[in-house]
Design an enzyme around this catalytic site. Structure first.
Site, PDB file in Angstrom:
ATOM      1  N   GLU A 133       0.862  -1.197   0.000  1.00  0.00           N
ATOM      2  CA  GLU A 133       0.000   0.000   0.000  1.00  0.00           C
ATOM      3  C   GLU A 133       0.898   1.246   0.000  1.00  0.00           C
ATOM      4  OE1 GLU A 133      -1.585   0.728   3.953  1.00  0.00           O
ATOM      5  OE2 GLU A 133      -3.399   1.644   3.138  1.00  0.00           O
ATOM      6  N   ASN A 153       0.416  -1.085   5.395  1.00  0.00           N
ATOM      7  CA  ASN A 153       1.305  -0.306   6.276  1.00  0.00           C
ATOM      8  C   ASN A 153       0.680  -0.412   7.657  1.00  0.00           C
ATOM      9  OD1 ASN A 153       3.125   2.165   4.711  1.00  0.00           O
ATOM     10  ND2 ASN A 153       1.557   1.120   3.513  1.00  0.00           N
ATOM     11  N   GLU A 198      -6.591   8.495   7.676  1.00  0.00           N
ATOM     12  CA  GLU A 198      -7.041   8.019   6.354  1.00  0.00           C
ATOM     13  C   GLU A 198      -8.424   8.563   5.989  1.00  0.00           C
ATOM     14  OE1 GLU A 198      -6.208   4.370   4.454  1.00  0.00           O
ATOM     15  OE2 GLU A 198      -5.100   3.651   6.185  1.00  0.00           O
ATOM     16  N   CYS A 255      -4.691  -3.149   2.867  1.00  0.00           N
ATOM     17  CA  CYS A 255      -4.419  -3.026   4.297  1.00  0.00           C
ATOM     18  C   CYS A 255      -5.624  -3.312   5.191  1.00  0.00           C
ATOM     19  CB  CYS A 255      -3.814  -1.665   4.614  1.00  0.00           C
ATOM     20  SG  CYS A 255      -3.022  -1.709   6.244  1.00  0.00           S
TER      21      CYS A 255
HETATM   22  N1  CDV Z   1      -3.043   1.316   6.420  1.00  0.00           N
HETATM   23  C1  CDV Z   1      -3.940   0.706   7.218  1.00  0.00           C
HETATM   24  O1  CDV Z   1      -5.072   0.483   6.821  1.00  0.00           O
HETATM   25  N2  CDV Z   1      -3.522   0.361   8.458  1.00  0.00           N
HETATM   26  C2  CDV Z   1      -4.384  -0.183   9.455  1.00  0.00           C
HETATM   27  C3  CDV Z   1      -3.992   0.264  10.821  1.00  0.00           C
HETATM   28  C4  CDV Z   1      -3.779   1.715  10.915  1.00  0.00           C
HETATM   29  C5  CDV Z   1      -5.048  -0.135  11.808  1.00  0.00           C
HETATM   30  C6  CDV Z   1      -4.416  -1.701   9.446  1.00  0.00           C
HETATM   31  O2  CDV Z   1      -5.508  -2.256   9.524  1.00  0.00           O
HETATM   32  O3  CDV Z   1      -3.362  -2.335   9.437  1.00  0.00           O
END
Ligand code: CDV
Length: 305
Positions: free
Chosen positions: A47, A197, A146, A172
């Site tokens: 990502e 990430n 986000e 993610c």
């Molecule tokens: N980039 C993400 O979506 N990260 C989320 C964290 C921040 C909770 C994840 O689900 O890994």
């Protein structure tokens, strides 16, 4: 004819704010080229693979973050990656921040694309499950903005015929939601490319790093098993601008087992021969949707938040 795809999970180490695009792209080109040297058909990047994970910083105006986004793909800054794909005959899946111009209104998305061995964009996905918050949280050690920087994706969960199989993407936080995999599974997905990430620290929950890694694998392994699909989960890992991002990059088979896994927190290729035909048994027997799903009893899934 066998349907074995040699796939590289192309994990990236940290991309710090001081790193320019000119610093970063050669790292991706190198990984793609090394994956081609290994005979890979496809490399999967994380990502937001071209920039730091900038939602950890608050900027008073959205436009202050414009340099982190790409308006066209390939943009001149990314062209070398597409050129490498064409020259070396290898596909890739890439996450980046996208600004789209929708009839004069700028829309920002957390986006992933699938690119063919000929350098053509075959599919695009815009992240649906945006974690975090839209307001600045002064007490937190870092932000998770986000919901400020991106809109909810408007392209659904596309699955396309590519690389000899059925390929879908997610990004993610999507990996933590069974709905994501099921939406892909209902379209016969055989390979899910997935970048992430994920900080070891969750400022809003008391979770150990071990639990965080367990949850990382648990959700991807469950998604793979319950939908009888390969899942290639790829991290941006390491200490990025003071925030430690987990590794755990892995290639997971349709049985839910991890077949190959990263051993570092830096730029690293994890390569595995993924036999797409191994998806067939689960789809026709244990998870034969046609015979065993009961959508008439699942109404609440689509009607309740
Ligand atoms: N980039 C993400 O979506 N990260 C989320 C964290 C921040 C909770 C994840 O689900 O890994």
């Amino acid at each position: 004819m066998t349907r074995i795809l040699r796939i590289a999970a192309a994990q990236l180490g940290p991309i710090n704010r001081a790193d320019s695009r000119e610093d970063v792209l050669p790292r991706l080109v190198r990984l793609l080229s090394d994956a081609a040297d290994c005979g890979c058909d496809l490399a999967v990047f994380p990502e937001l693979a071209l920039t730091p994970f900038f939602p950890r910083w608050h900027m008073p105006s959205l436009s202050d973050a414009d340099d982190f986004y790409d308006r066209e793909m390939p943009s001149p800054k990314v062209e070398a990656l597409f050129e490498t794909a064409r020259n070396r005959k290898i596909g890739f899946s890439l996450g980046y921040a996208e600004i789209a111009d929708a009839q004069g209104k700028l829309r920002r998305y957390n986006t992933q694309i699938l690119v063919s061995k000929e350098g053509e964009i075959l599919s695009k996905y815009r992240k649906v499950h945006l974690p975090g918050h839209s307001d600045f949280k002064p007490g937190d050690p870092f932000q998770n903005l986000e919901k400020y920087y991106f809109e909810v994706g408007d392209l659904g969960f596309p699955v396309v015929d590519a690389f000899g199989g059925r390929v879908g993407m997610c990004i993610c936080n999507d990996r933590r939601w069974p709905e994501t995999y099921r939406m892909l599974g209902l379209q016969g997905v055989e390979l899910v490319t997935l970048g992430y990430n994920t900080p070891y620290l969750n400022p809003r929950a008391d979770q150990t790093p071990e639990q965080r890694m367990f949850h990382n694998h648990l959700c991807m392994q469950a998604g793979a098993y319950q939908n009888s699909t390969w899942v290639v989960g790829v991290a941006k890992a390491g200490m990025e601008d003071g925030v430690e991002l987990m590794s755990g990059t892995s290639i997971i088979g349709p049985s839910g087992e991890i077949k190959a896994q990263a051993s570092t927190c830096g730029d690293e290729l994890v390569v595995f021969d993924c036999d797409l035909d191994q998806c067939t048994n689960g789809k026709t027997e244990e998870f034969n949707f046609e015979k065993n799903r009961r959508p008439e009893l699942y109404g609440a899934l689509a009607q309740t938040v």
